[in-house]
Design a protein around this motif. Sequence first.
Motif, PDB file in Angstrom:
ATOM      1  N   GLU A   1      68.499  60.833  64.055  1.00  0.00           N
ATOM      2  CA  GLU A   1      69.051  60.863  65.411  1.00  0.00           C
ATOM      3  C   GLU A   1      70.535  60.519  65.458  1.00  0.00           C
ATOM      4  OE1 GLU A   1      66.607  58.217  67.668  1.00  0.00           O
ATOM      5  OE2 GLU A   1      64.800  59.421  67.328  1.00  0.00           O
ATOM      6  N   SER A   2      70.938  59.435  64.774  1.00  0.00           N
ATOM      7  CA  SER A   2      72.317  58.966  64.917  1.00  0.00           C
ATOM      8  C   SER A   2      73.130  58.995  63.627  1.00  0.00           C
ATOM      9  CB  SER A   2      72.313  57.539  65.473  1.00  0.00           C
ATOM     10  OG  SER A   2      71.721  56.665  64.548  1.00  0.00           O
ATOM     11  N   GLY A   3      72.490  59.259  62.501  1.00  0.00           N
ATOM     12  CA  GLY A   3      73.209  59.272  61.240  1.00  0.00           C
ATOM     13  C   GLY A   3      73.435  57.895  60.646  1.00  0.00           C
ATOM     14  N   ARG A   4      72.889  56.868  61.289  1.00  0.00           N
ATOM     15  CA  ARG A   4      73.002  55.511  60.756  1.00  0.00           C
ATOM     16  C   ARG A   4      71.775  54.697  61.150  1.00  0.00           C
ATOM     17  NH1 ARG A   4      77.647  53.098  60.889  1.00  0.00           N
ATOM     18  NH2 ARG A   4      76.786  51.062  61.232  1.00  0.00           N
ATOM     19  N   VAL A   5      71.680  53.510  60.571  1.00  0.00           N
ATOM     20  CA  VAL A   5      70.583  52.597  60.868  1.00  0.00           C
ATOM     21  C   VAL A   5      71.166  51.186  60.879  1.00  0.00           C
ATOM     22  CG1 VAL A   5      69.881  52.391  58.455  1.00  0.00           C
ATOM     23  CG2 VAL A   5      68.218  51.955  60.225  1.00  0.00           C
ATOM     24  N   THR A   6      70.628  50.332  61.722  1.00  0.00           N
ATOM     25  CA  THR A   6      71.170  48.979  61.807  1.00  0.00           C
ATOM     26  C   THR A   6      70.701  48.150  60.615  1.00  0.00           C
ATOM     27  OG1 THR A   6      69.305  48.122  63.085  1.00  0.00           O
ATOM     28  CG2 THR A   6      71.151  49.061  64.336  1.00  0.00           C
ATOM     29  N   ASN A   7      71.515  47.169  60.253  1.00  0.00           N
ATOM     30  CA  ASN A   7      71.148  46.262  59.167  1.00  0.00           C
ATOM     31  C   ASN A   7      69.909  45.454  59.531  1.00  0.00           C
ATOM     32  OD1 ASN A   7      73.247  46.866  57.251  1.00  0.00           O
ATOM     33  ND2 ASN A   7      74.662  45.939  58.696  1.00  0.00           N
ATOM     34  N   ALA A   8      69.774  45.112  60.808  1.00  0.00           N
ATOM     35  CA  ALA A   8      68.598  44.363  61.258  1.00  0.00           C
ATOM     36  C   ALA A   8      67.326  45.181  61.048  1.00  0.00           C
ATOM     37  CB  ALA A   8      68.749  43.986  62.731  1.00  0.00           C
ATOM     38  N   LYS A   9      67.396  46.481  61.296  1.00  0.00           N
ATOM     39  CA  LYS A   9      66.227  47.331  61.101  1.00  0.00           C
ATOM     40  C   LYS A   9      65.865  47.422  59.624  1.00  0.00           C
ATOM     41  CE  LYS A   9      65.569  50.636  63.954  1.00  0.00           C
ATOM     42  NZ  LYS A   9      65.635  51.879  64.735  1.00  0.00           N
ATOM     43  N   LEU A  10      66.879  47.501  58.759  1.00  0.00           N
ATOM     44  CA  LEU A  10      66.616  47.528  57.317  1.00  0.00           C
ATOM     45  C   LEU A  10      65.928  46.245  56.872  1.00  0.00           C
ATOM     46  CD1 LEU A  10      69.947  49.068  55.978  1.00  0.00           C
ATOM     47  CD2 LEU A  10      67.711  50.175  56.049  1.00  0.00           C
ATOM     48  N   ARG A  11      66.447  45.103  57.334  1.00  0.00           N
ATOM     49  CA  ARG A  11      65.839  43.803  56.979  1.00  0.00           C
ATOM     50  C   ARG A  11      64.396  43.734  57.488  1.00  0.00           C
ATOM     51  NH1 ARG A  11      70.985  41.933  58.619  1.00  0.00           N
ATOM     52  NH2 ARG A  11      70.129  41.277  60.616  1.00  0.00           N
ATOM     53  N   PHE A  12      64.166  44.203  58.722  1.00  0.00           N
ATOM     54  CA  PHE A  12      62.838  44.164  59.328  1.00  0.00           C
ATOM     55  C   PHE A  12      61.843  45.002  58.527  1.00  0.00           C
ATOM     56  CE2 PHE A  12      59.788  46.228  62.203  1.00  0.00           C
ATOM     57  CZ  PHE A  12      59.081  45.111  62.623  1.00  0.00           C
ATOM     58  N   VAL A  13      62.254  46.202  58.150  1.00  0.00           N
ATOM     59  CA  VAL A  13      61.379  47.110  57.405  1.00  0.00           C
ATOM     60  C   VAL A  13      61.013  46.514  56.050  1.00  0.00           C
ATOM     61  CG1 VAL A  13      61.379  49.340  56.199  1.00  0.00           C
ATOM     62  CG2 VAL A  13      62.118  49.204  58.572  1.00  0.00           C
ATOM     63  N   ILE A  14      61.998  45.935  55.353  1.00  0.00           N
ATOM     64  CA  ILE A  14      61.738  45.335  54.043  1.00  0.00           C
ATOM     65  C   ILE A  14      60.848  44.109  54.180  1.00  0.00           C
ATOM     66  CG2 ILE A  14      62.830  44.147  52.091  1.00  0.00           C
ATOM     67  CD1 ILE A  14      65.208  46.101  52.495  1.00  0.00           C
ATOM     68  N   GLN A  15      61.101  43.299  55.200  1.00  0.00           N
ATOM     69  CA  GLN A  15      60.280  42.099  55.428  1.00  0.00           C
ATOM     70  C   GLN A  15      58.839  42.486  55.744  1.00  0.00           C
ATOM     71  OE1 GLN A  15      61.411  39.828  58.865  1.00  0.00           O
ATOM     72  NE2 GLN A  15      60.386  37.995  58.151  1.00  0.00           N
ATOM     73  N   LYS A  16      58.655  43.508  56.571  1.00  0.00           N
ATOM     74  CA  LYS A  16      57.307  43.975  56.929  1.00  0.00           C
ATOM     75  C   LYS A  16      56.581  44.483  55.679  1.00  0.00           C
ATOM     76  CE  LYS A  16      56.688  47.673  59.506  1.00  0.00           C
ATOM     77  NZ  LYS A  16      56.671  48.579  60.669  1.00  0.00           N
ATOM     78  N   PHE A  17      57.291  45.231  54.838  1.00  0.00           N
ATOM     79  CA  PHE A  17      56.683  45.751  53.607  1.00  0.00           C
ATOM     80  C   PHE A  17      56.279  44.604  52.677  1.00  0.00           C
ATOM     81  CE2 PHE A  17      57.301  47.029  49.152  1.00  0.00           C
ATOM     82  CZ  PHE A  17      56.277  47.962  49.054  1.00  0.00           C
ATOM     83  N   ALA A  18      57.155  43.612  52.523  1.00  0.00           N
ATOM     84  CA  ALA A  18      56.853  42.474  51.646  1.00  0.00           C
ATOM     85  C   ALA A  18      55.639  41.706  52.143  1.00  0.00           C
ATOM     86  CB  ALA A  18      58.071  41.557  51.546  1.00  0.00           C
ATOM     87  N   GLN A  19      55.486  41.575  53.463  1.00  0.00           N
ATOM     88  CA  GLN A  19      54.319  40.880  54.021  1.00  0.00           C
ATOM     89  C   GLN A  19      53.035  41.665  53.739  1.00  0.00           C
ATOM     90  OE1 GLN A  19      55.240  40.318  58.158  1.00  0.00           O
ATOM     91  NE2 GLN A  19      56.230  38.350  57.797  1.00  0.00           N
ATOM     92  N   LEU A  20      53.102  42.983  53.899  1.00  0.00           N
ATOM     93  CA  LEU A  20      51.919  43.811  53.617  1.00  0.00           C
ATOM     94  C   LEU A  20      51.537  43.732  52.149  1.00  0.00           C
ATOM     95  CD1 LEU A  20      52.635  47.060  55.682  1.00  0.00           C
ATOM     96  CD2 LEU A  20      50.849  45.375  56.077  1.00  0.00           C
ATOM     97  N   LYS A  21      52.532  43.633  51.296  1.00  0.00           N
ATOM     98  CA  LYS A  21      52.287  43.568  49.857  1.00  0.00           C
ATOM     99  C   LYS A  21      51.860  42.170  49.432  1.00  0.00           C
ATOM    100  CE  LYS A  21      54.029  45.757  45.937  1.00  0.00           C
ATOM    101  NZ  LYS A  21      54.651  45.922  44.849  1.00  0.00           N
ATOM    102  N   GLY A  22      52.080  41.188  50.305  1.00  0.00           N
ATOM    103  CA  GLY A  22      51.678  39.824  50.006  1.00  0.00           C
ATOM    104  C   GLY A  22      52.683  39.037  49.187  1.00  0.00           C
ATOM    105  N   GLU A  23      53.958  39.366  49.337  1.00  0.00           N
ATOM    106  CA  GLU A  23      55.004  38.648  48.589  1.00  0.00           C
ATOM    107  C   GLU A  23      55.747  37.695  49.483  1.00  0.00           C
ATOM    108  OE1 GLU A  23      57.532  41.213  46.332  1.00  0.00           O
ATOM    109  OE2 GLU A  23      55.843  42.172  45.369  1.00  0.00           O
TER     110      GLU A  23
END
Length: 90
Positions: free
Chosen positions: A68-90
């Motif tokens: 949509e915008s050609g960029r992504v916020t740093n907060a969204k990147l942190r959120f996505v990685i944190q969510k993935f780590a929680q699902l993985k159990g790390e």
Amino acid sequence: MPEIGRIVKVMRGKDEGGYAVIIGVIDERFVLIADGDKRRFDQPKKKNVTHLLLQPVVSHEVTDSMRESGRVTNAKLRFVIQKFAQLKGE
């Protein structure tokens, strides 16, 4: 195959062991990664794909934002990685 929005684990370099998100594909060998913290969207790291462990997860939030915008916020990147780590159990 590397694609925008795919979560990766860094296997080589000073960020070894950490997670990041692919925010750009240069060619079949190199991608741009960012984690929203040490490696921000404005200063992505060019990384050889062989130094990354591609995870089976693609973040649609990142993919949609980049489309949509050609960029992504740093907060969204942190959120996505944190969510993935929680699902993985790390």
